[in-house]
Each structure stands twice: as structure tokens, then as C-alpha cells.
Design a protein around this motif. Structure first.
Motif, PDB file in Angstrom:
ATOM      1  N   LYS A   8       0.832  -1.194   0.000  1.00 31.17           N
ATOM      2  CA  LYS A   8       0.000   0.000   0.000  1.00 31.17           C
ATOM      3  C   LYS A   8       0.870   1.249   0.000  1.00 31.17           C
ATOM      4  CE  LYS A   8      -4.076   2.085   2.040  1.00 31.17           C
ATOM      5  NZ  LYS A   8      -5.164   1.993   3.038  1.00 31.17           N
ATOM      6  N   TRP A   9       0.458   2.230  -0.768  1.00 33.79           N
ATOM      7  CA  TRP A   9       1.140   3.515  -0.846  1.00 33.79           C
ATOM      8  C   TRP A   9       0.656   4.362   0.326  1.00 33.79           C
ATOM      9  CZ3 TRP A   9       1.498   6.417  -6.180  1.00 33.79           C
ATOM     10  CH2 TRP A   9       2.380   7.494  -6.064  1.00 33.79           C
ATOM     11  N   LYS A  10       1.533   4.728   1.213  1.00 28.17           N
ATOM     12  CA  LYS A  10       1.164   5.518   2.393  1.00 28.17           C
ATOM     13  C   LYS A  10       1.088   6.997   2.006  1.00 28.17           C
ATOM     14  CE  LYS A  10       3.237   2.264   5.656  1.00 28.17           C
ATOM     15  NZ  LYS A  10       4.266   2.054   6.722  1.00 28.17           N
ATOM     16  N   LEU A  11      -0.123   7.442   1.742  1.00 31.24           N
ATOM     17  CA  LEU A  11      -0.359   8.810   1.301  1.00 31.24           C
ATOM     18  C   LEU A  11      -0.817   9.665   2.478  1.00 31.24           C
ATOM     19  CD1 LEU A  11      -2.334   7.849  -1.912  1.00 31.24           C
ATOM     20  CD2 LEU A  11      -0.061   8.900  -1.886  1.00 31.24           C
ATOM     21  N   LYS A  12      -0.247  10.848   2.597  1.00 34.30           N
ATOM     22  CA  LYS A  12      -0.662  11.765   3.655  1.00 34.30           C
ATOM     23  C   LYS A  12      -2.059  12.305   3.353  1.00 34.30           C
ATOM     24  CE  LYS A  12       4.116  13.338   4.204  1.00 34.30           C
ATOM     25  NZ  LYS A  12       5.050  14.472   4.001  1.00 34.30           N
ATOM     26  N   SER A  13      -2.778  12.679   4.416  1.00 36.85           N
ATOM     27  CA  SER A  13      -4.052  13.346   4.217  1.00 36.85           C
ATOM     28  C   SER A  13      -3.802  14.724   3.607  1.00 36.85           C
ATOM     29  CB  SER A  13      -4.799  13.484   5.543  1.00 36.85           C
ATOM     30  OG  SER A  13      -4.008  14.204   6.477  1.00 36.85           O
ATOM     31  N   PHE A  14      -4.776  15.232   2.877  1.00 35.54           N
ATOM     32  CA  PHE A  14      -4.578  16.492   2.163  1.00 35.54           C
ATOM     33  C   PHE A  14      -4.862  17.699   3.034  1.00 35.54           C
ATOM     34  CE2 PHE A  14      -6.296  20.123  -0.100  1.00 35.54           C
ATOM     35  CZ  PHE A  14      -5.258  20.395  -0.974  1.00 35.54           C
ATOM     36  N   SER A  15      -4.005  18.687   2.923  1.00 35.21           N
ATOM     37  CA  SER A  15      -4.270  20.048   3.375  1.00 35.21           C
ATOM     38  C   SER A  15      -3.329  20.947   2.592  1.00 35.21           C
ATOM     39  CB  SER A  15      -4.037  20.213   4.884  1.00 35.21           C
ATOM     40  OG  SER A  15      -2.664  20.152   5.189  1.00 35.21           O
ATOM     41  N   LEU A  16      -3.654  22.218   2.480  1.00 35.01           N
ATOM     42  CA  LEU A  16      -2.779  23.128   1.747  1.00 35.01           C
ATOM     43  C   LEU A  16      -1.434  23.275   2.446  1.00 35.01           C
ATOM     44  CD1 LEU A  16      -5.216  25.943   0.548  1.00 35.01           C
ATOM     45  CD2 LEU A  16      -4.065  24.222  -0.853  1.00 35.01           C
ATOM     46  N   SER A  17      -1.444  23.281   3.777  1.00 40.22           N
ATOM     47  CA  SER A  17      -0.176  23.416   4.497  1.00 40.22           C
ATOM     48  C   SER A  17       0.732  22.219   4.246  1.00 40.22           C
ATOM     49  CB  SER A  17      -0.422  23.595   5.997  1.00 40.22           C
ATOM     50  OG  SER A  17      -1.094  22.473   6.534  1.00 40.22           O
ATOM     51  N   LYS A  18       0.146  21.029   4.143  1.00 38.55           N
ATOM     52  CA  LYS A  18       0.939  19.837   3.828  1.00 38.55           C
ATOM     53  C   LYS A  18       1.377  19.840   2.372  1.00 38.55           C
ATOM     54  CE  LYS A  18      -1.246  16.863   7.312  1.00 38.55           C
ATOM     55  NZ  LYS A  18      -2.171  15.712   7.509  1.00 38.55           N
TER      56      LYS A  18
END
Length: 259
Positions: free
Chosen positions: A131-141
Motif C-alpha cells: 500500500k502507498w502511504k499517502l498523507k491526508s490532504f491540506s494546503l499546508s501539507k
């Protein structure tokens, strides 16, 4: 109500060994109407011949042949020629699940505030997958790193409005910059909670993971020059070489009067 046409734009450079599998994953999609635009980017193998063979086999496929110009030029060429309202970039060696397009279109059609829809994903090769460990989205990230792979769905009008993929960004991570300019001034992002994208690890993609410090510095310089307002807002100053430390470092420099 008529469903929107989805255009799958597939740049292809020397992916003859994988192109048919990619196409077949698209043709198994539960969603219609679709068109698939394969952009042969000056391949030196028999990718063009395979693409043309697939176009004869599947009525939804069109083939564009261009001199080798890079993935951003190929994607933009396909987007320009696309007749669909919704775009899905999909490289010529990757795969999608049968329900990915349908679920994404459902979100885009019902929620006008949403600009981008993507999903959970896996990376795979001949030895298996993980599984590709993708961060949750936010503009700061997003200001510090990309968490949206290129094979996300979006409205063609939004891509055109920001000028498509930046063709002068030749040091890599062009998809990251594309999402920054599409989303920095508004628009929501939805990640579907199922595995819908399969990213193939090849020798070419593995080499991308070892980009040089020189390329990284060039990329950061490019992003700061083009999106300085965005980084100022999200990171209190420019993006730094150690990206995760950008905001605290900028705040310290500002406190010391050096920024």
C-alpha cells in the motif's frame, strides 16, 4: 441527466510491455462514457504500433503521435485534444480499478466545490505490491510535499485555467506543482477510501526516487519563484531544502529580522 464524458489521457514513452494491460484496466471500468487518448511521446520501441492496434480494437481509443517532448507536454497535448469535461491522467504502465472513475465522477458531479478526486493506492512490481502511504490532504501539507499522485480526476476547465502542466518544470515532480497552482486559491480535494490506483514500479520509476540534490534545489527554486505567495501564506516564507522544517525556520528568521 447526461453523464459527463471522461477523457483518460495516457502519455506513453517506451511502455510497449505494459500499455495493453493499462488499456485493459481502463476498458474494464464500470463508467461510461469514456475516451482514452494515448499520446506516444516519441517512443523508440513499438509502443506506437501497439497503441494503434489497441485503437483498432477499442472504439474509445484515439492515438496521438508526437516527437519526444516529456510527460508534461504529452499530458497537455492530450488534455487539449480531449473532448471530455473530466480528465484522468494515467501513465502507460499504471492501472486503475473498475470502480475508480465512476466513484470519482459521482463526487465531482454532485459537489461543485470539489476540484480533485483521488483514492488509496498501491505500488507494485513483479515481486508483489504494498500500500502507498499517502498523507491526508491540506494546503499546508501540500506546501511541503505532494500527496496526490498524477492519476487523479479533475475538470478540464480547471486544468485549462491554470495553463495545464508546466512544461518548463523539467527537474521532476511536475504533478506537485500542478496541484499547487490548481488548488492554492480554493477548491476541495476528496480521497476515496478504496484502492483504485496501481502504480507500477519499473527501473525508470525507481530512478525517479533517487533524484540528485541539484535537481531538488532547482525544483525548490522553481516553486518559490512561481508560487512565492502560496509558500508565504502556508509556510511564513519560502520552501526550504529541508522541506518539513520550512515553517519553523522561516518563523525563526522572521523573529531575528532576517526574513
Amino acid at each position: 441527466m447526461q453523464k459527463p464524458l471522461v477523457s483518460i489521457v495516457t502519455p506513453c514513452f517506451n511502455q510497449a510491455d505494459y500499455l495493453r494491460e493499462t488499456v485493459e484496466s481502463v476498458m474494464k471500468s464500470s463508467y461510461r462514457p469514456i475516451e482514452m487518448i494515448i499520446v506516444n511521446d516519441g517512443s523508440t520501441d513499438n509502443s506506437l504500433e501497439i497503441a494503434q492496434e489497441l485503437a483498432r480494437e477499442f472504439k474509445e481509443i484515439r492515438v496521438i503521435d508526437q516527437p519526444n517532448s516529456g510527460v508534461s507536454v504529452a499530458r497537455n497535448h492530450g488534455i487539449t485534444k480531449a473532448e471530455g469535461e473530466i480528465i484522468l491522467p494515467l501513465d502507460g504502465d499504471d492501472l486503475i480499478s473498475p470502480n475508480y472513475i465512476e466513484e470519482a465522477v459521482n463526487i465531482l458531479s454532485k459537489r461543485p466545490e470539489v476540484k480533485v478526486v483521488f483514492c488509496d493506492a498501491v505500488k507494485f512490481d513483479e515481486e508483489g505490491q504494498k500500500k502507498w502511504k499517502l498523507k491526508s490532504f491540506s494546503l499546508s501539507k501540500l506546501a511541503k510535499d505532494n500527496m496526490i499522485f498524477s492519476a487523479a480526476l479533475f475538470w478540464k476547465k480547471d486544468a485549462v485555467a491554470v495553463g495545464g502542466f508546466s512544461e518548463d518544470m523539467v527537474m521532476g515532480r511536475e504533478d506537485w506543482e500542478f496541484w499547487i497552482k490548481m488548488l492554492k486559491n480554493g477548491g476541495e480535494v476528496v480521497k476515496l477510501s478504496f484502492i483504485g490506483f496501481f502504480y507500477r514500479l519499473t527501473l525508470m520509476s525507481k530512478r525517479k526516487k533517487t533524484r540528485t540534490s541539484k535537481n531538488k534545489r532547482a525544483r525548490i527554486d522553481y516553486l518559490n519563484k512561481k508560487h512565492g505567495d502560496f509558500f508565504e501564506r502556508e509556510l511564513s516564507g519560502p520552501l526550504r531544502f529541508q522541506r518539513t522544517w520550512s515553517k519553523p525556520y522561516n518563523k525563526i528568521l522572521r523573529f531575528l529580522g532576517k526574513l
